[in-house]
Scaffold this motif. Structure first.
Motif, PDB file in Angstrom:
ATOM      1  N   GLU A   1      20.780 -12.079 -39.954  1.00 37.76           N
ATOM      2  CA  GLU A   1      20.017 -11.085 -39.203  1.00 37.76           C
ATOM      3  C   GLU A   1      19.500 -11.626 -37.868  1.00 37.76           C
ATOM      4  OE1 GLU A   1      17.605  -8.052 -41.790  1.00 37.76           O
ATOM      5  OE2 GLU A   1      17.361 -10.043 -42.713  1.00 37.76           O
ATOM      6  N   THR A   2      19.549 -12.935 -37.689  1.00 40.48           N
ATOM      7  CA  THR A   2      19.009 -13.524 -36.453  1.00 40.48           C
ATOM      8  C   THR A   2      20.039 -14.301 -35.638  1.00 40.48           C
ATOM      9  OG1 THR A   2      18.327 -15.545 -37.633  1.00 40.48           O
ATOM     10  CG2 THR A   2      16.714 -13.743 -37.484  1.00 40.48           C
ATOM     11  N   ILE A   3      20.947 -15.043 -36.297  1.00 42.46           N
ATOM     12  CA  ILE A   3      21.905 -15.892 -35.577  1.00 42.46           C
ATOM     13  C   ILE A   3      22.753 -15.029 -34.636  1.00 42.46           C
ATOM     14  CG2 ILE A   3      23.848 -17.480 -35.793  1.00 42.46           C
ATOM     15  CD1 ILE A   3      21.156 -18.608 -36.737  1.00 42.46           C
ATOM     16  N   LYS A   5      21.612 -13.321 -32.179  1.00 40.89           N
ATOM     17  CA  LYS A   5      20.812 -12.278 -31.554  1.00 40.89           C
ATOM     18  C   LYS A   5      19.956 -12.885 -30.437  1.00 40.89           C
ATOM     19  CE  LYS A   5      21.939  -8.950 -34.504  1.00 40.89           C
ATOM     20  NZ  LYS A   5      21.009  -8.506 -35.551  1.00 40.89           N
ATOM     21  N   HIS A   6      19.661 -12.063 -29.438  1.00 49.81           N
ATOM     22  CA  HIS A   6      18.822 -12.525 -28.325  1.00 49.81           C
ATOM     23  C   HIS A   6      17.376 -12.614 -28.807  1.00 49.81           C
ATOM     24  CE1 HIS A   6      16.810 -12.614 -24.377  1.00 49.81           C
ATOM     25  NE2 HIS A   6      17.989 -13.037 -23.899  1.00 49.81           N
ATOM     26  N   LEU A   7      16.811 -13.819 -28.700  1.00 47.42           N
ATOM     27  CA  LEU A   7      15.479 -14.058 -29.250  1.00 47.42           C
ATOM     28  C   LEU A   7      14.419 -13.149 -28.630  1.00 47.42           C
ATOM     29  CD1 LEU A   7      13.461 -15.776 -30.950  1.00 47.42           C
ATOM     30  CD2 LEU A   7      13.280 -17.307 -28.978  1.00 47.42           C
ATOM     31  N   ASN A  10      14.965  -9.219 -29.119  1.00 48.31           N
ATOM     32  CA  ASN A  10      14.934  -8.676 -30.474  1.00 48.31           C
ATOM     33  C   ASN A  10      13.709  -9.045 -31.309  1.00 48.31           C
ATOM     34  OD1 ASN A  10      17.741  -7.326 -31.018  1.00 48.31           O
ATOM     35  ND2 ASN A  10      18.195  -9.209 -29.884  1.00 48.31           N
ATOM     36  N   PHE A  11      13.060 -10.153 -30.960  1.00 48.65           N
ATOM     37  CA  PHE A  11      12.014 -10.652 -31.868  1.00 48.65           C
ATOM     38  C   PHE A  11      10.654 -10.892 -31.210  1.00 48.65           C
ATOM     39  CE2 PHE A  11      16.188 -12.149 -33.389  1.00 48.65           C
ATOM     40  CZ  PHE A  11      16.248 -11.439 -34.589  1.00 48.65           C
ATOM     41  N   LYS A  17       7.122 -10.627 -23.797  1.00 51.57           N
ATOM     42  CA  LYS A  17       8.516 -10.948 -23.439  1.00 51.57           C
ATOM     43  C   LYS A  17       8.590 -11.835 -22.194  1.00 51.57           C
ATOM     44  CE  LYS A  17      10.834  -6.822 -25.371  1.00 51.57           C
ATOM     45  NZ  LYS A  17      11.483  -7.476 -26.507  1.00 51.57           N
ATOM     46  N   LEU A  40       3.978 -13.278 -33.341  1.00 49.75           N
ATOM     47  CA  LEU A  40       5.258 -12.824 -33.880  1.00 49.75           C
ATOM     48  C   LEU A  40       4.969 -11.807 -34.974  1.00 49.75           C
ATOM     49  CD1 LEU A  40       7.462 -16.054 -34.300  1.00 49.75           C
ATOM     50  CD2 LEU A  40       7.858 -14.161 -32.721  1.00 49.75           C
ATOM     51  N   THR A  42       6.436  -9.928 -38.458  1.00 50.83           N
ATOM     52  CA  THR A  42       7.426 -10.023 -39.516  1.00 50.83           C
ATOM     53  C   THR A  42       8.265  -8.748 -39.557  1.00 50.83           C
ATOM     54  OG1 THR A  42       6.053  -9.001 -41.236  1.00 50.83           O
ATOM     55  CG2 THR A  42       5.771 -11.376 -40.868  1.00 50.83           C
ATOM     56  N   LYS A  43       9.295  -8.789 -40.358  1.00 53.48           N
ATOM     57  CA  LYS A  43      10.181  -7.630 -40.524  1.00 53.48           C
ATOM     58  C   LYS A  43       9.408  -6.394 -40.974  1.00 53.48           C
ATOM     59  CE  LYS A  43      14.619  -6.580 -42.778  1.00 53.48           C
ATOM     60  NZ  LYS A  43      15.672  -7.150 -43.679  1.00 53.48           N
TER      61      LYS A  43
END
Length: 215
Positions: A1-3, A5-7, A10-11, A17, A40, A42-43
């Motif tokens: 779900e993360t590898i 992806k633009h940090l 997306n997160f 930002k 940060l 969480t999901k």
């Protein structure tokens, strides 16, 4: 779900930002960043406070290949800090609005607290007292030694109760205050000064004196 992806896109939340992107860009140019604080989520939407160290990642030949971020979850620390801050603010409000003259001094004897009751009684505003030497500026010459002794004892942890303290207002009115001098400590128990809580017994003393005179 993360590898892959633009940090940042997306997160990282919108308001952080730019700052996170700046930290990453600095690390990509070889400039590490320590103790960068940001949230940060969480999901499931739970907020976590993170203390981040962003370090430049290099290949075998020293070329910059990316950034490694090592974070510490400081959410609980921030919650405790916020609670302590709220408690400190509540205490400050309690002191300021108390129906008793309250003053505080630091280890050098300089005024750090001067509540509304003290200001109303003695006519010196908070701005006129904070940072001034309490004994030298607000105690009568004949009482300086005894008051200084009470304060010094409290600074060693030996508190004094029911100390009779004569005070003179800015306009020359005389008051008699029954003072409790309490040691002030920080969160670690280290002595930081003295808090004096007084009770104005001027009128009581006058009544008692009159009763004795009549008797």
């Amino acid at each position: 779900e993360t590898i892959g992806k633009h940090l940042v896109s997306n997160f990282i939340t919108e308001e952080f930002k730019d700052s996170v992107q700046n930290v990453l860009a600095a690390a990509l140019s070889g400039k590490d960043t320590a103790n960068f604080e940001f949230p940060l989520f969480t999901k499931h939407g739970k907020r976590k406070e993170i203390l981040l160290n962003a370090t430049t990642r290099r290949g075998p030949d020293g070329e910059v290949t990316g950034v490694i971020g090592v974070g510490q979850d400081i959410t609980r620390i921030r919650e405790i800090t916020s609670e302590q801050q709220r408690n400190a603010e509540d205490l400050a409000r309690l002191i300021d609005t108390a129906n008793a003259p309250i003053f505080g001094v630091d280890l050098q004897g300089m005024v750090t607290e001067w509540n509304r009751k003290a200001a109303d009684m003695l006519g010196y505003t908070k701005d006129e007292t904070i940072g001034k030497a309490f004994v030298q500026n607000f105690i009568q010459p004949e009482d300086k030694t005894s008051v200084e002794e009470v304060i010094q004892r409290a600074m060693t942890g030996c508190e004094t109760a029911n100390f009779t303290l004569p005070l003179v207002s800015k306009l020359g009115k005389c008051y008699t205050v029954l003072l409790n001098a309490t040691t002030r400590r920080d969160a670690k128990g280290k002595i930081t000064g003295v808090v004096g809580v007084g009770q104005d017994i001027t009128e009581l003393n006058s009544v008692m004196a009159e009763s004795k005179r009549v008797a």
